[in-house]
Design a protein around this motif. Structure first.
Motif, PDB file in Angstrom:
ATOM      1  N   SER A   1       0.854  -1.182   0.000  1.00 37.18           N
ATOM      2  CA  SER A   1       0.000   0.000   0.000  1.00 37.18           C
ATOM      3  C   SER A   1       0.889   1.230   0.000  1.00 37.18           C
ATOM      4  O   SER A   1       1.969   1.242   0.585  1.00 37.18           O
ATOM      5  CB  SER A   1      -0.948   0.011   1.213  1.00 37.18           C
ATOM      6  OG  SER A   1      -0.217   0.043   2.402  1.00 37.18           O
TER       7      SER A   1
ATOM      8  N   ILE B   1     -15.823  -0.745  -1.959  1.00 39.77           N
ATOM      9  CA  ILE B   1     -14.393  -0.899  -2.240  1.00 39.77           C
ATOM     10  C   ILE B   1     -14.022  -2.374  -2.232  1.00 39.77           C
ATOM     11  O   ILE B   1     -13.344  -2.869  -3.138  1.00 39.77           O
ATOM     12  CB  ILE B   1     -13.544  -0.125  -1.193  1.00 39.77           C
ATOM     13  CG1 ILE B   1     -13.954   1.346  -1.096  1.00 39.77           C
ATOM     14  CG2 ILE B   1     -12.064  -0.294  -1.462  1.00 39.77           C
ATOM     15  CD1 ILE B   1     -13.595   2.226  -2.235  1.00 39.77           C
ATOM     16  N   LYS B   2     -14.467  -3.103  -1.213  1.00 43.76           N
ATOM     17  CA  LYS B   2     -14.144  -4.530  -1.102  1.00 43.76           C
ATOM     18  C   LYS B   2     -14.709  -5.331  -2.277  1.00 43.76           C
ATOM     19  O   LYS B   2     -14.088  -6.275  -2.744  1.00 43.76           O
ATOM     20  CB  LYS B   2     -14.684  -5.098   0.211  1.00 43.76           C
ATOM     21  CG  LYS B   2     -13.919  -4.630   1.431  1.00 43.76           C
ATOM     22  CD  LYS B   2     -14.523  -5.237   2.694  1.00 43.76           C
ATOM     23  CE  LYS B   2     -13.751  -4.824   3.933  1.00 43.76           C
ATOM     24  NZ  LYS B   2     -14.287  -5.465   5.147  1.00 43.76           N
TER      25      LYS B   2
ATOM     26  N   TYR C   1     -14.898  -4.539  -5.292  1.00 42.27           N
ATOM     27  CA  TYR C   1     -14.066  -4.403  -6.482  1.00 42.27           C
ATOM     28  C   TYR C   1     -12.590  -4.721  -6.230  1.00 42.27           C
ATOM     29  O   TYR C   1     -11.794  -4.699  -7.165  1.00 42.27           O
ATOM     30  CB  TYR C   1     -14.214  -2.993  -7.064  1.00 42.27           C
ATOM     31  CG  TYR C   1     -15.586  -2.791  -7.667  1.00 42.27           C
ATOM     32  CD1 TYR C   1     -15.868  -3.244  -8.949  1.00 42.27           C
ATOM     33  CD2 TYR C   1     -16.606  -2.192  -6.935  1.00 42.27           C
ATOM     34  CE1 TYR C   1     -17.129  -3.094  -9.494  1.00 42.27           C
ATOM     35  CE2 TYR C   1     -17.869  -2.041  -7.470  1.00 42.27           C
ATOM     36  CZ  TYR C   1     -18.130  -2.495  -8.749  1.00 42.27           C
ATOM     37  OH  TYR C   1     -19.389  -2.359  -9.286  1.00 42.27           O
ATOM     38  N   ALA C   2     -12.234  -5.024  -5.012  1.00 44.81           N
ATOM     39  CA  ALA C   2     -10.819  -5.233  -4.665  1.00 44.81           C
ATOM     40  C   ALA C   2     -10.170  -6.373  -5.441  1.00 44.81           C
ATOM     41  O   ALA C   2      -8.984  -6.313  -5.743  1.00 44.81           O
ATOM     42  CB  ALA C   2     -10.673  -5.469  -3.163  1.00 44.81           C
ATOM     43  N   LYS C   3     -10.922  -7.407  -5.757  1.00 48.17           N
ATOM     44  CA  LYS C   3     -10.348  -8.541  -6.496  1.00 48.17           C
ATOM     45  C   LYS C   3     -10.486  -8.383  -8.002  1.00 48.17           C
ATOM     46  O   LYS C   3      -9.943  -9.165  -8.761  1.00 48.17           O
ATOM     47  CB  LYS C   3     -10.996  -9.849  -6.041  1.00 48.17           C
ATOM     48  CG  LYS C   3     -10.544 -10.267  -4.660  1.00 48.17           C
ATOM     49  CD  LYS C   3     -11.000 -11.650  -4.327  1.00 48.17           C
ATOM     50  CE  LYS C   3     -10.412 -12.065  -2.983  1.00 48.17           C
ATOM     51  NZ  LYS C   3     -10.826 -13.387  -2.576  1.00 48.17           N
TER      52      LYS C   3
ATOM     53  N   ILE D   1      -5.987  -0.646  -6.631  1.00 47.14           N
ATOM     54  CA  ILE D   1      -7.133   0.210  -6.296  1.00 47.14           C
ATOM     55  C   ILE D   1      -6.580   1.528  -5.760  1.00 47.14           C
ATOM     56  O   ILE D   1      -5.758   1.545  -4.844  1.00 47.14           O
ATOM     57  CB  ILE D   1      -8.039  -0.432  -5.222  1.00 47.14           C
ATOM     58  CG1 ILE D   1      -8.702  -1.712  -5.728  1.00 47.14           C
ATOM     59  CG2 ILE D   1      -9.073   0.569  -4.712  1.00 47.14           C
ATOM     60  CD1 ILE D   1      -9.971  -1.521  -6.512  1.00 47.14           C
TER      61      ILE D   1
ATOM     62  N   LEU E   1      -8.000  -3.574   4.862  1.00 48.57           N
ATOM     63  CA  LEU E   1      -7.991  -3.835   3.419  1.00 48.57           C
ATOM     64  C   LEU E   1      -6.731  -4.575   2.998  1.00 48.57           C
ATOM     65  O   LEU E   1      -6.781  -5.516   2.209  1.00 48.57           O
ATOM     66  CB  LEU E   1      -8.119  -2.532   2.638  1.00 48.57           C
ATOM     67  CG  LEU E   1      -9.455  -1.822   2.700  1.00 48.57           C
ATOM     68  CD1 LEU E   1      -9.376  -0.482   1.993  1.00 48.57           C
ATOM     69  CD2 LEU E   1     -10.555  -2.682   2.097  1.00 48.57           C
ATOM     70  N   ARG E   2      -5.583  -4.135   3.508  1.00 48.81           N
ATOM     71  CA  ARG E   2      -4.314  -4.793   3.165  1.00 48.81           C
ATOM     72  C   ARG E   2      -4.323  -6.252   3.606  1.00 48.81           C
ATOM     73  O   ARG E   2      -3.838  -7.121   2.894  1.00 48.81           O
ATOM     74  CB  ARG E   2      -3.143  -4.079   3.846  1.00 48.81           C
ATOM     75  CG  ARG E   2      -2.856  -2.712   3.326  1.00 48.81           C
ATOM     76  CD  ARG E   2      -1.671  -2.086   4.050  1.00 48.81           C
ATOM     77  NE  ARG E   2      -0.488  -2.901   3.904  1.00 48.81           N
ATOM     78  CZ  ARG E   2       0.230  -3.391   4.922  1.00 48.81           C
ATOM     79  NH1 ARG E   2      -0.114  -3.153   6.162  1.00 48.81           N
ATOM     80  NH2 ARG E   2       1.297  -4.111   4.690  1.00 48.81           N
TER      81      ARG E   2
ATOM     82  N   PHE F   1      -7.127  -8.278   1.512  1.00 45.06           N
ATOM     83  CA  PHE F   1      -6.829  -8.390   0.079  1.00 45.06           C
ATOM     84  C   PHE F   1      -5.329  -8.189  -0.135  1.00 45.06           C
ATOM     85  O   PHE F   1      -4.898  -7.176  -0.681  1.00 45.06           O
ATOM     86  CB  PHE F   1      -7.631  -7.354  -0.716  1.00 45.06           C
ATOM     87  CG  PHE F   1      -9.120  -7.464  -0.504  1.00 45.06           C
ATOM     88  CD1 PHE F   1      -9.866  -8.404  -1.192  1.00 45.06           C
ATOM     89  CD2 PHE F   1      -9.766  -6.634   0.410  1.00 45.06           C
ATOM     90  CE1 PHE F   1     -11.233  -8.516  -0.984  1.00 45.06           C
ATOM     91  CE2 PHE F   1     -11.124  -6.730   0.622  1.00 45.06           C
ATOM     92  CZ  PHE F   1     -11.866  -7.682  -0.075  1.00 45.06           C
TER      93      PHE F   1
ATOM     94  N   THR G   1      -3.928  -7.283  -3.707  1.00 52.03           N
ATOM     95  CA  THR G   1      -4.339  -6.024  -4.325  1.00 52.03           C
ATOM     96  C   THR G   1      -3.391  -4.930  -3.848  1.00 52.03           C
ATOM     97  O   THR G   1      -3.079  -4.850  -2.660  1.00 52.03           O
ATOM     98  CB  THR G   1      -5.785  -5.661  -3.926  1.00 52.03           C
ATOM     99  OG1 THR G   1      -6.655  -6.736  -4.309  1.00 52.03           O
ATOM    100  CG2 THR G   1      -6.237  -4.374  -4.591  1.00 52.03           C
TER     101      THR G   1
ATOM    102  N   TRP H   1      -2.742  -1.116  -3.014  1.00 50.36           N
ATOM    103  CA  TRP H   1      -3.586   0.001  -2.593  1.00 50.36           C
ATOM    104  C   TRP H   1      -2.812   1.313  -2.678  1.00 50.36           C
ATOM    105  O   TRP H   1      -1.700   1.400  -2.179  1.00 50.36           O
ATOM    106  CB  TRP H   1      -4.064  -0.198  -1.154  1.00 50.36           C
ATOM    107  CG  TRP H   1      -4.879  -1.437  -1.002  1.00 50.36           C
ATOM    108  CD1 TRP H   1      -4.439  -2.683  -0.646  1.00 50.36           C
ATOM    109  CD2 TRP H   1      -6.279  -1.576  -1.250  1.00 50.36           C
ATOM    110  NE1 TRP H   1      -5.477  -3.580  -0.656  1.00 50.36           N
ATOM    111  CE2 TRP H   1      -6.622  -2.927  -1.019  1.00 50.36           C
ATOM    112  CE3 TRP H   1      -7.271  -0.680  -1.638  1.00 50.36           C
ATOM    113  CZ2 TRP H   1      -7.925  -3.394  -1.169  1.00 50.36           C
ATOM    114  CZ3 TRP H   1      -8.567  -1.155  -1.787  1.00 50.36           C
ATOM    115  CH2 TRP H   1      -8.880  -2.496  -1.556  1.00 50.36           C
TER     116      TRP H   1
END
Length: 198
Positions: free
Chosen positions: A50, A123-124, A126-128, A133, A151-152, A155, A158, A160
């Motif tokens: 991130s 947000i979650k 679309y995270a995958k 993102i 989030l980190r 996912f 992903t 960030w």
């Protein structure tokens, strides 16, 4: 009966890997962006990566985010941008930045939304769907900064890029948690109104 919580924790070593067995663990390769962005950010590991951007209003956070988006796309990543501060492509500012910093050939690898109707749940969702993102800005989600690390963790594959606003004292709005939880923390300064020297 009261259970002793310590006895409920597994005591086998299955959550650990002995250091002499490190070669048995696959770790993500690093990558470097092309050009000046690569020189600036150096080698990055995508696992739980991130990048936070914070700074004064008008110091170029969103502009720099668009430059990073272009660099990520050049590396082959698909990017989803939640442009919550300025709005999606309906916003003339978002469109101007896209046209200025994203090459026409790369625009099919960038999707832009001006809203996250259900906040963090949007947000979650679309995270995958994207490799990267970008959230501009975290304050629009009306969440504690401590939620950022969730989030980190949830996912880890992903990448960030999240913009945080600063308060009048130059501290991150909502607390400093994001500064400690991100591997890359960038601060922007307003030097002049041209953005060239910011």
């Amino acid at each position: 009966t009261v259970k002793n919580r310590q006895t409920d924790i597994p005591t086998s070593m299955d959550i650990f890997v002995r250091a002499d067995k490190a070669d048995s663990v696959k770790s993500a390769d690093t990558f470097r962006m092309h050009g000046e962005m690569g020189k600036f950010l150096q080698d990055l590991q995508p696992f739980k990566l991130s990048i936070t951007l914070r700074g004064d209003k008008g110091s170029g956070k969103t502009t720099f985010a668009f430059q990073m988006i272009e660099a990520f796309i050049d590396c082959g990543y698909d990017v989803g941008l939640f442009s919550l501060e300025q709005g999606g492509l309906e916003s003339v500012h978002t469109r101007d930045l896209m046209e200025q910093y994203i090459k026409p050939a790369n625009r099919s690898k960038l999707a832009i939304s001006g809203e996250a109707a259900y906040g963090i749940e949007t947000i979650k969702k679309y995270a995958k769907k994207f490799d990267v993102i970008v959230i501009d800005s975290w304050g629009k989600l009306k969440l504690q900064n401590t939620e950022f690390d969730t989030l980190r963790q949830e996912f880890p594959d992903t990448i960030w890029v999240v913009i945080f606003q600063e308060n009048a004292e130059g501290r991150t709005r909502g607390g400093p948690a994001s500064d400690y939880e991100a591997p890359v923390v960038l601060k922007t300064w307003k030097v002049d109104s041209t953005f060239v020297n910011n």
